[in-house]
Design an enzyme around this catalytic site. Structure first.
Site, PDB file in Angstrom:
ATOM      1  CB  THR A  13      40.244  36.756  51.964  1.00 47.56           C
ATOM      2  OG1 THR A  13      39.487  37.947  52.167  1.00 47.56           O
ATOM      3  CG2 THR A  13      39.429  35.843  51.048  1.00 47.56           C
ATOM      4  CG  ASP A  14      37.997  39.873  55.638  1.00 45.88           C
ATOM      5  OD1 ASP A  14      38.155  39.807  54.392  1.00 45.88           O
ATOM      6  OD2 ASP A  14      38.092  40.941  56.272  1.00 45.88           O
ATOM      7  CD  GLU A  15      37.174  40.384  50.130  1.00 44.82           C
ATOM      8  OE1 GLU A  15      36.443  40.288  49.144  1.00 44.82           O
ATOM      9  OE2 GLU A  15      38.149  41.143  50.183  1.00 44.82           O
ATOM     10  CE  LYS A  73      42.072  33.262  48.861  1.00 44.09           C
ATOM     11  NZ  LYS A  73      43.494  32.894  48.600  1.00 44.09           N
ATOM     12  CE1 TYR A  81      40.455  36.898  46.218  1.00 44.48           C
ATOM     13  CE2 TYR A  81      39.098  38.227  47.689  1.00 44.48           C
ATOM     14  CZ  TYR A  81      40.270  37.551  47.430  1.00 44.48           C
ATOM     15  OH  TYR A  81      41.279  37.518  48.389  1.00 44.48           O
TER      16      TYR A  81
HETATM   17  P1  NAD Z   1      48.370  39.892  44.543  1.00 43.90           P
HETATM   18  O1  NAD Z   1      47.288  39.928  43.518  1.00 43.90           O
HETATM   19  O2  NAD Z   1      49.148  41.116  44.847  1.00 43.90           O
HETATM   20  O3  NAD Z   1      49.434  38.772  44.140  1.00 43.90           O
HETATM   21  C1  NAD Z   1      49.072  37.511  43.665  1.00 43.90           C
HETATM   22  C2  NAD Z   1      50.321  36.834  43.113  1.00 43.90           C
HETATM   23  O4  NAD Z   1      49.949  35.520  42.676  1.00 43.90           O
HETATM   24  C3  NAD Z   1      50.925  37.559  41.919  1.00 43.90           C
HETATM   25  O5  NAD Z   1      52.327  37.649  42.045  1.00 43.90           O
HETATM   26  C4  NAD Z   1      50.539  36.684  40.729  1.00 43.90           C
HETATM   27  O6  NAD Z   1      51.468  36.734  39.657  1.00 43.90           O
HETATM   28  C5  NAD Z   1      50.513  35.302  41.395  1.00 43.90           C
HETATM   29  N1  NAD Z   1      49.651  34.361  40.643  1.00 43.90           N
HETATM   30  C6  NAD Z   1      48.375  34.569  40.218  1.00 43.90           C
HETATM   31  N2  NAD Z   1      47.934  33.494  39.550  1.00 43.90           N
HETATM   32  C7  NAD Z   1      48.929  32.576  39.574  1.00 43.90           C
HETATM   33  C8  NAD Z   1      49.076  31.259  39.061  1.00 43.90           C
HETATM   34  N3  NAD Z   1      48.090  30.664  38.364  1.00 43.90           N
HETATM   35  N4  NAD Z   1      50.244  30.606  39.277  1.00 43.90           N
HETATM   36  C9  NAD Z   1      51.263  31.198  39.959  1.00 43.90           C
HETATM   37  N5  NAD Z   1      51.187  32.445  40.462  1.00 43.90           N
HETATM   38  C10 NAD Z   1      50.030  33.125  40.272  1.00 43.90           C
HETATM   39  O7  NAD Z   1      47.677  39.294  45.852  1.00 43.90           O
HETATM   40  P2  NAD Z   1      47.913  39.670  47.382  1.00 43.90           P
HETATM   41  O8  NAD Z   1      47.119  40.858  47.707  1.00 43.90           O
HETATM   42  O9  NAD Z   1      49.372  39.637  47.662  1.00 43.90           O
HETATM   43  O10 NAD Z   1      47.204  38.424  48.077  1.00 43.90           O
HETATM   44  C11 NAD Z   1      47.935  37.233  48.352  1.00 43.90           C
HETATM   45  C12 NAD Z   1      47.008  36.230  49.019  1.00 43.90           C
HETATM   46  O11 NAD Z   1      46.469  36.771  50.214  1.00 43.90           O
HETATM   47  C13 NAD Z   1      45.801  35.850  48.156  1.00 43.90           C
HETATM   48  O12 NAD Z   1      45.586  34.460  48.298  1.00 43.90           O
HETATM   49  C14 NAD Z   1      44.655  36.651  48.749  1.00 43.90           C
HETATM   50  O13 NAD Z   1      43.421  35.983  48.577  1.00 43.90           O
HETATM   51  C15 NAD Z   1      45.053  36.692  50.218  1.00 43.90           C
HETATM   52  N6  NAD Z   1      44.575  37.866  50.956  1.00 43.90           N
HETATM   53  C16 NAD Z   1      44.813  39.121  50.486  1.00 43.90           C
HETATM   54  C17 NAD Z   1      44.379  40.228  51.226  1.00 43.90           C
HETATM   55  C18 NAD Z   1      44.655  41.638  50.743  1.00 43.90           C
HETATM   56  O14 NAD Z   1      44.172  42.591  51.365  1.00 43.90           O
HETATM   57  N7  NAD Z   1      45.435  41.836  49.720  1.00 43.90           N
HETATM   58  C19 NAD Z   1      43.695  40.028  52.424  1.00 43.90           C
HETATM   59  C20 NAD Z   1      43.478  38.724  52.879  1.00 43.90           C
HETATM   60  C21 NAD Z   1      43.925  37.648  52.138  1.00 43.90           C
HETATM   61  P1  TYD Z   2      39.399  46.790  47.799  1.00 46.77           P
HETATM   62  O1  TYD Z   2      40.677  47.479  48.146  1.00 46.77           O
HETATM   63  O2  TYD Z   2      39.122  46.434  46.377  1.00 46.77           O
HETATM   64  O3  TYD Z   2      39.308  45.496  48.737  1.00 46.77           O
HETATM   65  P2  TYD Z   2      38.036  44.507  49.015  1.00 46.77           P
HETATM   66  O4  TYD Z   2      36.982  44.738  48.017  1.00 46.77           O
HETATM   67  O5  TYD Z   2      38.692  43.176  48.865  1.00 46.77           O
HETATM   68  O6  TYD Z   2      37.613  44.821  50.424  1.00 46.77           O
HETATM   69  O7  TYD Z   2      38.203  47.687  48.294  1.00 46.77           O
HETATM   70  C1  TYD Z   2      38.095  48.089  49.640  1.00 46.77           C
HETATM   71  C2  TYD Z   2      36.787  48.824  49.804  1.00 46.77           C
HETATM   72  O8  TYD Z   2      36.866  50.051  49.069  1.00 46.77           O
HETATM   73  C3  TYD Z   2      35.595  48.081  49.225  1.00 46.77           C
HETATM   74  O9  TYD Z   2      34.455  48.328  50.046  1.00 46.77           O
HETATM   75  C4  TYD Z   2      35.406  48.703  47.856  1.00 46.77           C
HETATM   76  C5  TYD Z   2      35.863  50.135  48.061  1.00 46.77           C
HETATM   77  N1  TYD Z   2      36.497  50.785  46.897  1.00 46.77           N
HETATM   78  C6  TYD Z   2      36.100  52.074  46.529  1.00 46.77           C
HETATM   79  O10 TYD Z   2      35.221  52.690  47.151  1.00 46.77           O
HETATM   80  N2  TYD Z   2      36.709  52.656  45.456  1.00 46.77           N
HETATM   81  C7  TYD Z   2      37.675  52.016  44.719  1.00 46.77           C
HETATM   82  O11 TYD Z   2      38.184  52.587  43.717  1.00 46.77           O
HETATM   83  C8  TYD Z   2      38.082  50.711  45.119  1.00 46.77           C
HETATM   84  C9  TYD Z   2      39.130  49.949  44.361  1.00 46.77           C
HETATM   85  C10 TYD Z   2      37.454  50.133  46.232  1.00 46.77           C
END
Ligand code: NAD
Ligand code: TYD
Length: 336
Positions: free
Chosen positions: A124-126, A155, A151
């Protein structure tokens, strides 16, 4: 033909990835290893569960024996499994360290023992921290890591382990750091699906603080297409940024866009307590993947939001089931 182990394939991005992959690479086989936390939902994969090239193993990535079993015959690992929600990491950080750090290390060891040809780590960018709102710069792949939430710290630790396994053990890794994703099957705890589903339920959209934080929003299919291209053309040991190309947008403006697309008024916004240590801005310079691997996003922000809203409208059963039960308890704790 590839034999791919996808970790976390029952979550948001992983389930979209598996669907994308089986459509675009019908000759390949996929094993999905997922422990099914609150965020893992096999309903996300209902339409493909009978595909002969797909198999599911319910198991934890921190469990060496399970991972060893899952890794047999695998040549490519795409590692999505993680605890992924910042607010949950602030409430209970332990699971983040266990899954995101220890889980990644267990997978890397197994990848090494089984001589996999590629280990792609999804990040992630975070991990880079935050850019102050009054600054215009963007991170590049060589920017320093400065995570600020449990988080992002977990990561970041995982990214460092992946890089270290490349240097120390020559594990054939690649890493991608992507901006915020939106699209089908996203758990309605993240801002966009929370906003859409709340509005469909007649509830307000909670905005943390004044809503002046800035994020970048990429349609999930563009993310998965980028991973495909990295697997095909990426160089071992390299990190690639993946992001969208819309102008800077604050959370408040994003929510106002969603309100407009859904025909709702601004009275549906509710300002709530800010997130502790809330990162102000994320901004990625993804010129490297564009220049070297010729990837660009295909969906602009309006199209991505519209497609996402349409999906949640058509799939009301899916999110209503998800929003009931355990999610409610968490929701109360977070917003009361
Ligand atoms: P999500 O929370 O929707 O899904 C995570 C999945 O991992 C779930 O199915 C969960 O059951 C599984 N999991 C968790 N712990 C586990 C373990 N110990 N063993 C096996 N499986 C396990 O997450 P997402 O949003 O689909 O993100 C997927 C990946 O992409 C993550 O690594 C996240 O850091 C990265 N990512 C997400 C975003 C975003 O905006 N969602 C952006 C950039 C990077
Ligand atoms: P989120 O979707 O949790 O992603 P991330 O924190 O990983 O960027 O949140 C996106 C942005 O929205 C973040 O700045 C937090 C804000 N946010 C709200 O303002 N209200 C909410 O209920 C949530 C979940 C997030």
């Amino acid at each position: 033909m590839k034999n791919i182990l996808v970790t976390g394939g029952a979550g948001f991005i992983g389930s979209n990835f598996i669907r994308y992959w089986l459509i675009n690479h019908p000759e390949d086989k996929i094993v999905n290893l997922d422990v099914l936390t609150y965020a893992g939902n096999l309903e996300n994969l209902k339409d493909i569960e009978k595909n002969p090239n797909y198999a599911f193993i319910k198991g934890d990535i921190t469990d060496k024996e399970t991972v060893d079993r899952a890794m047999k015959g695998i040549d490519t690992v795409v590692h999505f499994a993680a605890e992924s929600h910042v607010d949950r990491s602030i409430l209970e950080p332990e699971a983040f360290v266990r899954t995101n750090v220890l889980g990644t290390q267990v997978l890397l060891d197994a990848a090494r023992e089984h001589n996999v040809k590629r280990f792609h780590h999804v990040s992630t960018d975070e991990v880079f921290g935050m850019i102050p709102l009054d600054r215009e710069d963007r991170w590049t792949e060589s920017s320093p890591y400065q995570p600020r939430s449990p988080y992002s710290a977990s990561k970041a630790a995982a990214d460092h382990l992946v890089r270290a396994y490349r240097v120390t053990y020559k594990v054939p890794v690649t890493i991608s750091n992507c901006s915020n994703n939106i699209g089908p099957y996203q758990f309605p705890e993240k801002l966009v699906p929370l906003a859409i589903t709340n509005l469909m339920e007649g509830k307000k959209v909670p905005i943390y603080g004044e809503g002046n934080q800035v994020r970048e929003w990429l349609y999930v299919e563009d993310h998965n297409r980028a991973i495909d291209i990295i697997l095909l053309k990426g160089s071992l040991g390299e990190t690639y940024f993946i992001g969208p190309n819309h102008p800077e947008i604050t959370n408040l403006r994003l929510v106002k866009k969603i309100l407009k697309l859904m025909g709702k008024g601004e009275d549906m916004i509710e300002y709530v307590k800010d997130r502790p240590g809330h990162d102000q801005k994320y901004a990625l310079d993804w010129g490297k993947i564009k220049g070297e691997l010729e990837w660009e996003p295909e969906n602009d922000l309006d199209a991505s939001l519209q497609k996402t809203i349409d999906w949640y409208k058509v799939n009301e059963d899916w999110w209503r089931r998800v929003k009931s039960g355990k999610y409610r308890e968490y929701y109360k704790k977070q917003y009361s």
